[in-house]
Motif scaffolding. Structure first.
Motif, mmCIF file in Angstrom:
data_model
loop_
_atom_site.group_PDB
_atom_site.id
_atom_site.type_symbol
_atom_site.label_atom_id
_atom_site.label_comp_id
_atom_site.label_asym_id
_atom_site.label_seq_id
_atom_site.Cartn_x
_atom_site.Cartn_y
_atom_site.Cartn_z
ATOM 1 N N SER A 156 88.393 18.012 22.824
ATOM 2 C CA SER A 156 88.225 16.800 22.443
ATOM 3 C C SER A 156 88.031 17.466 21.101
ATOM 4 O O SER A 156 86.341 17.550 21.088
ATOM 5 C CB SER A 156 86.820 16.111 23.010
ATOM 6 N N ALA A 157 88.068 15.609 20.802
ATOM 7 C CA ALA A 157 87.327 15.336 19.370
ATOM 8 C C ALA A 157 86.022 14.679 19.701
ATOM 9 O O ALA A 157 85.313 14.861 20.490
ATOM 10 C CB ALA A 157 88.069 14.447 18.785
ATOM 11 N N ASN A 200 83.939 20.969 18.352
ATOM 12 C CA ASN A 200 85.460 20.728 19.135
ATOM 13 C C ASN A 200 86.415 22.380 19.729
ATOM 14 O O ASN A 200 85.948 22.997 18.278
ATOM 15 C CB ASN A 200 86.495 19.636 17.955
ATOM 16 N N ASP A 201 87.094 22.503 19.805
ATOM 17 C CA ASP A 201 87.340 23.694 20.897
ATOM 18 C C ASP A 201 87.947 24.594 19.069
ATOM 19 O O ASP A 201 87.907 25.986 18.783
ATOM 20 C CB ASP A 201 88.169 24.208 21.798
ATOM 21 N N GLY A 244 84.939 15.771 8.079
ATOM 22 C CA GLY A 244 85.558 14.204 8.461
ATOM 23 C C GLY A 244 84.059 13.319 8.032
ATOM 24 O O GLY A 244 82.660 13.802 8.139
ATOM 25 N N SER A 245 84.019 12.302 8.015
ATOM 26 C CA SER A 245 82.690 11.665 7.640
ATOM 27 C C SER A 245 82.220 11.146 9.108
ATOM 28 O O SER A 245 80.494 11.145 8.941
ATOM 29 C CB SER A 245 83.384 9.985 7.099
ATOM 30 N N SER A 246 83.256 11.483 10.230
ATOM 31 C CA SER A 246 81.872 11.133 11.437
ATOM 32 C C SER A 246 82.490 12.808 12.688
ATOM 33 O O SER A 246 82.482 12.255 13.969
ATOM 34 C CB SER A 246 82.405 9.501 12.322
ATOM 35 N N GLY A 247 82.981 13.306 11.992
ATOM 36 C CA GLY A 247 83.816 14.943 13.126
ATOM 37 C C GLY A 247 84.730 14.283 13.252
ATOM 38 O O GLY A 247 84.847 15.343 14.660
ATOM 39 N N SER A 383 87.479 30.720 20.375
ATOM 40 C CA SER A 383 86.738 29.575 20.479
ATOM 41 C C SER A 383 85.579 29.664 21.062
ATOM 42 O O SER A 383 84.101 28.783 20.832
ATOM 43 C CB SER A 383 87.358 28.387 21.032
ATOM 44 N N LEU A 384 85.046 30.981 21.898
ATOM 45 C CA LEU A 384 83.884 30.559 21.956
ATOM 46 C C LEU A 384 82.932 32.187 21.633
ATOM 47 O O LEU A 384 81.658 31.531 21.173
ATOM 48 C CB LEU A 384 84.578 32.635 23.074
ATOM 49 N N VAL A 385 83.366 32.695 20.505
ATOM 50 C CA VAL A 385 83.012 32.953 19.180
ATOM 51 C C VAL A 385 82.079 31.603 18.483
ATOM 52 O O VAL A 385 81.474 32.281 17.712
ATOM 53 C CB VAL A 385 83.567 34.143 18.529
ATOM 54 N N GLY A 386 83.566 31.363 17.861
ATOM 55 C CA GLY A 386 82.992 29.899 17.077
ATOM 56 C C GLY A 386 81.476 29.201 17.722
ATOM 57 O O GLY A 386 81.220 28.884 16.849
ATOM 58 N N ALA A 387 82.041 29.154 18.584
ATOM 59 C CA ALA A 387 80.487 27.992 20.294
ATOM 60 C C ALA A 387 79.500 28.648 19.262
ATOM 61 O O ALA A 387 78.106 28.136 19.025
ATOM 62 C CB ALA A 387 81.198 28.165 21.185
ATOM 63 N N ALA A 388 79.255 30.284 19.162
ATOM 64 C CA ALA A 388 78.082 31.339 19.357
ATOM 65 C C ALA A 388 77.622 31.339 18.189
ATOM 66 O O ALA A 388 76.372 30.887 17.634
ATOM 67 C CB ALA A 388 78.700 32.379 19.231
ATOM 68 N N GLU A 389 78.921 31.152 17.079
ATOM 69 C CA GLU A 389 77.933 31.049 15.521
ATOM 70 C C GLU A 389 77.679 29.356 14.926
ATOM 71 O O GLU A 389 76.676 29.779 14.003
ATOM 72 C CB GLU A 389 79.848 30.962 14.708
#
Length: 404
Positions: A156-157, A200-201, A244-247, A383-389
């Motif tokens: 989701s956004a 967001n994923d 962006g200005s609000s994600g 996406s999991l690796v990015g969540a850890a980042e």
């Protein structure tokens, strides 16, 4: 204070200010040796050596002072630098339309451990996030590893700064669910140390690919990917996500690529989200989705194993043409220096790369004189690796403060 003491303090402060940049260079694989670290940081060999030693003392990296020389090489080889096995980890969690998964991720984007994923997502986000956090907490207890924080990827956004999921279209959560607040509360309740983040994923997939995968070295990286349902996009500019200005930037799933096409959840018609996702492919290929596996896996398996079937090939060509139209529009607007594709889009690219690149080149302003590179994402569970980042970022910014 005498001049010698002042000089010593200045060198120490300079070295400490370089800890974060040095750790990021090792983390992303851009400084495999102390010599490269010295050059990248623009410091003396002595300072680079002291910085590497400090990071090693913090348990973050390993310094090999006696690496073997390559055959035919001259001179003494430089100390090799690598992330430390058994070092701290981040707890990463991902929720998607077909379930959730938790993992422990170390420096370098290394997935250290994963928990079996759930195959159903309940309508109550607090219940779902409580379960995925508990799965991650169990991994931490079993591993005995230090945790630096937690990150969550959601389909989701995510609005900033409040951290609400504005459009969880493919899961039964209410619009505007306060996912960051819920996730943070679950992390605290589980006794997991460190900060908690949510995003967001596809944004997180792009971040992971930029640091550890197909996006390395790109200055303006566009990522477009199918999840288990729907389509998302992300842009990484000079190493940082453009939100962006609000994600809410890069909601590319709602670009119209077929004005007479399928109705979209957003109220439009013929959007990328419903014209190029796994369900669209299975439908176009005249295949009935089965309940036993995710739509993403079913569509990917079909494309890889039955591409010779006329219905499958025709469906692939239809989706490639729709995807190419969307990518051409994005290339014209954003002028990226690299495009990477994930999920089913990666499989479509691999099935017929020339067709996709030809559509983008034909519809983009400068495509005929030199097309932007279009590549496949290379990381499993990006996406999991990015969540850890996200959880690692405070450590990369200031290792001493984050690990105090």
């Amino acid at each position: 204070m005498n001049g010698k003491s002042t000089s010593t303090r200045t060198k120490l402060e300079r070295g400490r200010s370089a800890l974060g940049p040095a750790l990021e260079l090792v983390h992303t694989g851009r400084a495999p040796t102390r010599a490269v670290l010295t050059s990248e940081l623009g410091v003396t060999r002595a300072t680079a050596g002291a910085v590497a030693a400090e990071l090693e003392a913090l348990g973050l990296i390993k310094v090999d002072s006696s690496p073997g020389s390559a055959a035919g090489s001259q001179g003494r080889p430089s100390h090799r630098l690598s992330v430390r096995d058994g070092g701290p980890v981040a707890l990463a969690a991902q929720v998607h339309s077909d379930g959730f998964r938790a993992a422990l991720v170390g420096l370098g984007g290394r997935i250290v451990a994963t928990a079996p994923g759930c195959v159903a997502v309940m309508a109550d986000p607090a219940q779902v996030l409580g379960e995925v956090v508990e799965a991650g907490a169990q991994l931490l207890r079993e591993s005995g590893l230090r945790c630096v924080g937690a990150g969550l990827a959601v389909p989701s956004a995510v609005a900033e700064p409040e951290g609400t999921a504005l459009n969880p279209l493919h899961i039964a959560w209410p619009a505007g669910a306060p996912v960051r607040e819920i996730f943070s509360a679950c992390v605290r309740a589980a006794g997991i140390p460190g900060p908690a983040f949510t995003a967001n994923d596809v944004n997180l997939a792009a971040l992971a690919e930029h640091r550890h995968g197909a996006g390395r070295g790109a200055q303006h990286l566009l990522c477009v990917a199918t999840g288990h349902r729907g389509v998302g996009g992300a842009l990484v500019l000079d190493g940082r996500l453009h939100s962006g200005s609000s994600g809410l930037a890069l909601e590319v799933g709602h670009l119209t690529v077929n004005p007479e096409g399928r109705p979209c959840h957003c109220g439009g018609r013929g959007c990328l989200d419903v014209e190029t996702d796994p369900l669209a492919f299975l439908t176009a290929a005249r295949r009935e989705p089965g309940p036993e596996e995710s739509l993403l896996k079913q569509s990917g398996d079909l494309l890889r194993t039955e591409y010779g079937d006329p219905d499958v090939r025709a469906a692939a060509e239809e989706l490639i043409d729709r995807l190419g139209l969307g990518l051409a529009g994005l290339v014209n607007i954003l002028n990226p220096d690299r495009v990477i594709l994930g999920g089913l889009h990666r499989d479509l690219l691999q099935a017929d790369p020339e067709r996709l690149r030809a559509v983008v080149a034909d519809r983009s302003l400068w495509g005929r004189s030199g097309s932007v590179p279009i590549l496949s994402c290379t990381l499993d569970h990006n996406s999991l690796v990015g969540a850890a980042e996200m959880a690692w970022q405070p450590v990369l910014d200031d290792p001493l403060a984050a690990l105090a």
